[in-house]
Motif scaffolding. Structure first.
Motif, PDB file in Angstrom:
ATOM      1  N   PHE A 248      47.482  59.753 -23.147  1.00 49.93           N
ATOM      2  CA  PHE A 248      46.516  58.668 -22.980  1.00 49.93           C
ATOM      3  C   PHE A 248      46.211  58.028 -24.328  1.00 49.93           C
ATOM      4  O   PHE A 248      46.345  58.680 -25.368  1.00 49.93           O
ATOM      5  CB  PHE A 248      45.162  59.196 -22.465  1.00 49.93           C
ATOM      6  CG  PHE A 248      45.175  59.788 -21.099  1.00 49.93           C
ATOM      7  CD1 PHE A 248      45.128  58.992 -19.972  1.00 49.93           C
ATOM      8  CD2 PHE A 248      45.194  61.162 -20.937  1.00 49.93           C
ATOM      9  CE1 PHE A 248      45.114  59.549 -18.709  1.00 49.93           C
ATOM     10  CE2 PHE A 248      45.170  61.739 -19.673  1.00 49.93           C
ATOM     11  CZ  PHE A 248      45.126  60.930 -18.554  1.00 49.93           C
ATOM     12  N   ALA A 249      45.750  56.791 -24.281  1.00 51.79           N
ATOM     13  CA  ALA A 249      45.128  56.152 -25.438  1.00 51.79           C
ATOM     14  C   ALA A 249      43.933  55.378 -24.898  1.00 51.79           C
ATOM     15  O   ALA A 249      44.055  54.628 -23.919  1.00 51.79           O
ATOM     16  CB  ALA A 249      46.079  55.216 -26.164  1.00 51.79           C
ATOM     17  N   LYS A 250      42.785  55.619 -25.500  1.00 49.56           N
ATOM     18  CA  LYS A 250      41.549  54.963 -25.072  1.00 49.56           C
ATOM     19  C   LYS A 250      41.277  53.789 -26.010  1.00 49.56           C
ATOM     20  O   LYS A 250      40.993  53.987 -27.182  1.00 49.56           O
ATOM     21  CB  LYS A 250      40.401  55.956 -25.077  1.00 49.56           C
ATOM     22  CG  LYS A 250      40.562  57.015 -24.015  1.00 49.56           C
ATOM     23  CD  LYS A 250      39.644  58.202 -24.146  1.00 49.56           C
ATOM     24  CE  LYS A 250      38.208  57.897 -24.328  1.00 49.56           C
ATOM     25  NZ  LYS A 250      37.367  59.110 -24.323  1.00 49.56           N
TER      26      LYS A 250
ATOM     27  N   MET B  30      47.775  45.303 -26.758  1.00 50.55           N
ATOM     28  CA  MET B  30      47.729  46.744 -27.025  1.00 50.55           C
ATOM     29  C   MET B  30      48.104  47.505 -25.758  1.00 50.55           C
ATOM     30  O   MET B  30      48.867  48.470 -25.810  1.00 50.55           O
ATOM     31  CB  MET B  30      46.342  47.158 -27.517  1.00 50.55           C
ATOM     32  CG  MET B  30      46.064  46.705 -28.931  1.00 50.55           C
ATOM     33  SD  MET B  30      44.356  46.980 -29.457  1.00 50.55           S
ATOM     34  CE  MET B  30      44.152  48.695 -29.147  1.00 50.55           C
ATOM     35  N   ALA B  31      47.580  47.049 -24.620  1.00 45.10           N
ATOM     36  CA  ALA B  31      47.882  47.705 -23.349  1.00 45.10           C
ATOM     37  C   ALA B  31      49.383  47.618 -23.048  1.00 45.10           C
ATOM     38  O   ALA B  31      49.994  48.610 -22.633  1.00 45.10           O
ATOM     39  CB  ALA B  31      47.072  47.078 -22.220  1.00 45.10           C
ATOM     40  N   LYS B  32      49.984  46.461 -23.276  1.00 38.29           N
ATOM     41  CA  LYS B  32      51.429  46.311 -23.047  1.00 38.29           C
ATOM     42  C   LYS B  32      52.231  47.265 -23.924  1.00 38.29           C
ATOM     43  O   LYS B  32      53.177  47.897 -23.463  1.00 38.29           O
ATOM     44  CB  LYS B  32      51.868  44.870 -23.329  1.00 38.29           C
ATOM     45  CG  LYS B  32      51.497  43.896 -22.260  1.00 38.29           C
ATOM     46  CD  LYS B  32      51.960  42.500 -22.642  1.00 38.29           C
ATOM     47  CE  LYS B  32      51.395  41.469 -21.701  1.00 38.29           C
ATOM     48  NZ  LYS B  32      51.730  40.101 -22.132  1.00 38.29           N
TER      49      LYS B  32
ATOM     50  N   GLN C  11      51.775  50.831 -22.630  1.00 39.69           N
ATOM     51  CA  GLN C  11      52.485  51.005 -21.371  1.00 39.69           C
ATOM     52  C   GLN C  11      53.992  51.107 -21.598  1.00 39.69           C
ATOM     53  O   GLN C  11      54.661  51.908 -20.961  1.00 39.69           O
ATOM     54  CB  GLN C  11      52.146  49.849 -20.420  1.00 39.69           C
ATOM     55  CG  GLN C  11      50.714  49.915 -19.933  1.00 39.69           C
ATOM     56  CD  GLN C  11      50.181  48.593 -19.407  1.00 39.69           C
ATOM     57  OE1 GLN C  11      50.813  47.548 -19.525  1.00 39.69           O
ATOM     58  NE2 GLN C  11      48.990  48.636 -18.830  1.00 39.69           N
ATOM     59  N   ARG C  12      54.522  50.335 -22.534  1.00 45.38           N
ATOM     60  CA  ARG C  12      55.961  50.407 -22.832  1.00 45.38           C
ATOM     61  C   ARG C  12      56.327  51.742 -23.461  1.00 45.38           C
ATOM     62  O   ARG C  12      57.469  52.186 -23.381  1.00 45.38           O
ATOM     63  CB  ARG C  12      56.382  49.254 -23.734  1.00 45.38           C
ATOM     64  CG  ARG C  12      56.317  47.927 -22.965  1.00 45.38           C
ATOM     65  CD  ARG C  12      57.037  46.831 -23.605  1.00 45.38           C
ATOM     66  NE  ARG C  12      58.473  47.119 -23.605  1.00 45.38           N
ATOM     67  CZ  ARG C  12      59.325  46.453 -24.334  1.00 45.38           C
ATOM     68  NH1 ARG C  12      58.919  45.480 -25.114  1.00 45.38           N
ATOM     69  NH2 ARG C  12      60.611  46.741 -24.300  1.00 45.38           N
TER      70      ARG C  12
ATOM     71  N   VAL D 251      43.369  53.817 -21.217  1.00 46.40           N
ATOM     72  CA  VAL D 251      41.988  53.936 -20.763  1.00 46.40           C
ATOM     73  C   VAL D 251      41.180  52.920 -21.567  1.00 46.40           C
ATOM     74  O   VAL D 251      41.281  52.881 -22.792  1.00 46.40           O
ATOM     75  CB  VAL D 251      41.413  55.349 -21.021  1.00 46.40           C
ATOM     76  CG1 VAL D 251      39.977  55.444 -20.530  1.00 46.40           C
ATOM     77  CG2 VAL D 251      42.283  56.417 -20.379  1.00 46.40           C
ATOM     78  N   ALA D 252      40.417  52.084 -20.886  1.00 46.41           N
ATOM     79  CA  ALA D 252      39.560  51.123 -21.579  1.00 46.41           C
ATOM     80  C   ALA D 252      38.133  51.668 -21.599  1.00 46.41           C
ATOM     81  O   ALA D 252      37.612  52.091 -20.573  1.00 46.41           O
ATOM     82  CB  ALA D 252      39.593  49.764 -20.889  1.00 46.41           C
TER      83      ALA D 252
END
Length: 142
Positions: A69-71, A93-95, A98-99, A105-106
């Protein structure tokens, strides 16, 4: 007593543990943390980077640690409904995460509009008052 012995002694399933690496904390010896994290990962512990994007070490952590995970830090999320720049940073950042097959996690989801923006960005997990008030785990005693 090492970590394995602690898990065994207290009947802790390491696969149910998610350990956080907090970016705000100063890591004096990243190699020592890497070795320790690798040992925990081999036991089944998963890792998350807390407050991702709030400092420069986030990307170093992505390189060194096999995070699950990364928050994304609340300082970036809290105004994505008012700031196109913040929204663009969070979405990209989310893209990236995900890649890299890292669950995103936001943090600091305070209203429906923010939740909807994050959902459209493919972010499936979140924390914040809009989603629920913090609470004490059942059975916890001081």
């Amino acid at each position: 007593m090492n970590v394995y012995e602690i898990f065994k002694c207290y009947r802790i399933n390491p696969e149910e543990i998610v350990a956080e690496i907090t970016e705000r904390e100063t890591v004096k010896d990243i190699n020592a943390v890497y070795v320790f994290a690798r040992e925990l990962t081999e036991l089944g512990v998963r890792f998350t980077i807390d407050d991702f994007g709030s400092g420069f070490s986030s990307f170093i952590y992505l390189r060194y640690f096999g995070c699950y995970f990364a928050k994304i830090g609340g300082s970036l999320v809290r105004d994505i409904n008012r700031s196109g720049r913040s929204r663009m940073i969070v979405e990209n950042m989310a893209k990236l995460l995900q890649r890299l097959s890292i669950e995103v996690v936001a943090e600091f989801i305070e209203n429906r509009e923010i939740a909807e923006i994050l959902h459209r960005s493919g972010i499936r997990y979140g924390q914040g008052y809009y989603l629920g008030m913090p609470s004490i785990c059942p059975g916890y005693k001081d």
